[in-house]
Scaffold this active site. Structure first.
Site, PDB file in Angstrom:
ATOM      1  N   GLY A 124      58.130  10.272   0.005  1.00 34.33           N
ATOM      2  CA  GLY A 124      57.057  10.489  -0.959  1.00 34.33           C
ATOM      3  C   GLY A 124      55.693  10.343  -0.331  1.00 34.33           C
TER       4      GLY A 124
ATOM      5  N   GLY B 107      52.029   5.575  -1.981  1.00 38.76           N
ATOM      6  CA  GLY B 107      53.142   4.901  -2.639  1.00 38.76           C
ATOM      7  C   GLY B 107      54.087   4.254  -1.648  1.00 38.76           C
ATOM      8  N   GLY B 108      54.358   4.961  -0.544  1.00 33.79           N
ATOM      9  CA  GLY B 108      55.265   4.423   0.448  1.00 33.79           C
ATOM     10  C   GLY B 108      54.752   3.160   1.103  1.00 33.79           C
TER      11      GLY B 108
ATOM     12  N   GLU C 214      59.490   7.977   4.614  1.00 33.99           N
ATOM     13  CA  GLU C 214      58.904   9.232   5.094  1.00 33.99           C
ATOM     14  C   GLU C 214      57.688   9.483   4.216  1.00 33.99           C
ATOM     15  OE1 GLU C 214      59.356  13.772   4.347  1.00 33.99           O
ATOM     16  OE2 GLU C 214      61.306  12.925   4.886  1.00 33.99           O
TER      17      GLU C 214
ATOM     18  N   CYS D  70      57.492  18.599   2.811  1.00 33.63           N
ATOM     19  CA  CYS D  70      56.871  17.638   3.723  1.00 33.63           C
ATOM     20  C   CYS D  70      56.653  18.238   5.106  1.00 33.63           C
ATOM     21  CB  CYS D  70      57.728  16.378   3.832  1.00 33.63           C
ATOM     22  SG  CYS D  70      59.455  16.700   4.245  1.00 33.63           S
TER      23      CYS D  70
END
Length: 489
Positions: free
Chosen positions: A210, A214-215, A234, A271
């Protein structure tokens, strides 16, 4: 309206129950025979295939990705479940190494040592929004964790809750029919539920695909636990593409059309979207051809309002950089988020720093024109970590051009996968694939989230020294009852 607006949150009690059930199942699942684990993965693949039409219809209602794309993604999902079933069945994941006792070992008498890799324990998987099958409930993270012998708790993505629940029901029934122990799989929903699961003391690892923001927030939670756990995130990438002058001259139309297709595929929601293109200042018409090709691509719906808003905000931010030129820029108020193309020269790009390399998730390309390869190589060395780096050059340049070798080297230093005369949006599910890279492309650069090596994230080594045969795990016993590959010295 986004589906997340009506998506419920799993209660705190239910989150705890799911993780605790996974912890209870973990020892038995880790000790299960490779063929039993393989049978469970194969059963899940078959069950998903049997419900293909229902699954694709649900996915299309929530994601608007279209039946053709979703059928292809579901095929990838069932294939990777089967591939991990095969990998599990061979026992190669155990990486068994046996050193016989040797009284004459050069550093002194060597004891008998038997080493293998065993499952970490319960894994939390954060499903992705842009791949509702392949990186979601029964996606690659889940499949690789199961193959390693780890139970999985999946935190559903709020962009496709109906599909997540439907898939989860199919998975549960398939696992039960295959004889997998209760607790090997669970689904939870809601941001708070995901954080609670990540903090649960019985959890042993987490995987995420994501946004960088957030990661990183989740990675900090994983690191700040009383017992920190690995967080395999990732987080995003702009996937730089370098085109040489010879390639621009020889394959102008081919490169322009290939870049436009890769950039706008799936409304740019990959991505591995090639969002950063380095072109020679003497481009022999490539910039004009690329502008025409991108401008000809119609607008397409994105996954939801939140994705659309993020794309438009990111596009405006990049367009406001000093020296930025708008090559393709639709009129304000267009009904769907159309492709966009911006340009900077290398000096302006360098001056912008991190503002020019931040990911804009969607069909936006930033062209950077360069004068010399030596100057470009210096700029590339300063790029943040990437999932991919691509080089478009003529074959004749490869053998005699030291500067081309330097470009290749720096792309390998800054990315996890280097491509030659190809575009990065296709990520093959195979043994040699690397889908990860230096930070911030991934939080753990030494791992991959695609390909059979992904299972290594959820294993840890244990060595046994001079233990009686009866106390050893099956893969380490002299008789090798499971027939796993072993290195014996």
């Amino acid at each position: 309206m986004d589906a997340s607006a009506t998506s419920p949150t799993t209660s705190t009690a239910a989150v705890g129950k799911a993780v605790e059930a996974a912890a209870a199942a973990a020892p038995g699942w880790a000790r299960s025979r490779p063929v039993d684990r393989a049978r469970a993965l194969t059963a899940v693949a078959g069950a998903l295939e049997a419900e293909r039409e229902q699954l694709v219809a649900a996915a299309d209602r929530e994601t608007r990705l279209g039946p053709a794309r979703l059928h292809g993604e579901l095929t990838r999902t069932t294939f990777q479940l089967g591939l991990f079933a095969t990998e599990a069945s061979t026992g190669a994941l155990y990486d068994v190494r046996i050193d016989r006792a040797d009284p004459d070992w050069p550093t002194g008498p060597r004891p008998e040592l038997r080493r293998y890799r065993t499952a970490l324990g319960p894994v939390l998987v954060f499903a992705a929004g842009n791949f509702p099958f392949a990186f979601s409930v029964a996606g690659g993270d889940t499949a690789s964790a199961w193959a390693a012998g780890c139970p999985v708790v999946v935190k559903a993505h709020p962009g496709h809750p109906e599909l997540s629940r439907l898939t989860a029901g199919i998975v549960r029934r398939a696992l039960a029919a295959a004889g997998a122990p209760e607790g090997v799989f669970a689904l939870i929903e809601g941001e708070r539920a995901g954080v609670e699961a990540l903090r649960h003391p019985s959890l042993r690892a987490a995987a995420f695909t994501g946004s960088e923001r957030g990661g990183l927030a989740l990675a900090r939670i994983a690191a700040d636990r009383p017992e920190p756990i690995p967080f395999y995130g990732e987080l995003g990438s702009v996937n730089p593409v370098v085109v040489t002058e010879a390639a621009a001259r020889a394959r102008t139309r081919e490169i322009a059309e290939g870049c436009a297709a890769s950039l706008t595929q799936g409304a740019g929601q990959f991505c591995t979207n090639p969002g950063l293109l380095f072109l020679p200042a003497e481009d022999h018409g490539l910039l004009a051809a690329l502008t025409a090709a991108v401008g000809a691509v119609p607008a397409a719906p994105m996954l939801g309002d939140r994705f659309t808003a993020g794309y438009l905000d990111g596009a405006r931010r990049l367009a406001a950089l000093p020296g930025a030129r708008r090559l393709v820029w639709p009129a304000e108020g267009a009904p769907e988020p159309a492709p966009r193309l911006l340009a900077l020269d290398l000096a302006a790009f360098s001056a912008a720093g991190g503002a020019a390399t931040a990911e804009c998730f969607g069909p936006l390309g930033l062209v950077v024109t360069y004068g010399s390869r030596a100057e470009l190589t210096g700029v590339l060395r300063k790029l943040p970590g990437q999932l991919t780096g691509s080089l478009h050059a003529e074959a004749a340049e490869a053998g005699a051009d030291g500067e081309l070798a330097a470009l290749t080297e720096v792309l390998g230093d800054r990315s996890g996968r280097v491509l030659f005369n190809q575009w990065p949006t296709g990520v093959s599910v195979t043994h040699a694939m690397q889908h990860g890279g230096p930070f911030p492309a991934a939080t753990v650069p030494a791992t991959t989230s695609v390909g059979t090596a992904a299972a290594e994230r959820f294993l840890r080594p244990v060595a046994y020294q001079s233990l009686p045969e009866a106390l050893l795990p099956e893969p380490l016993r002299e008789a090798n009852p499971w027939g796993v590959p072993r290195r014996v010295r």
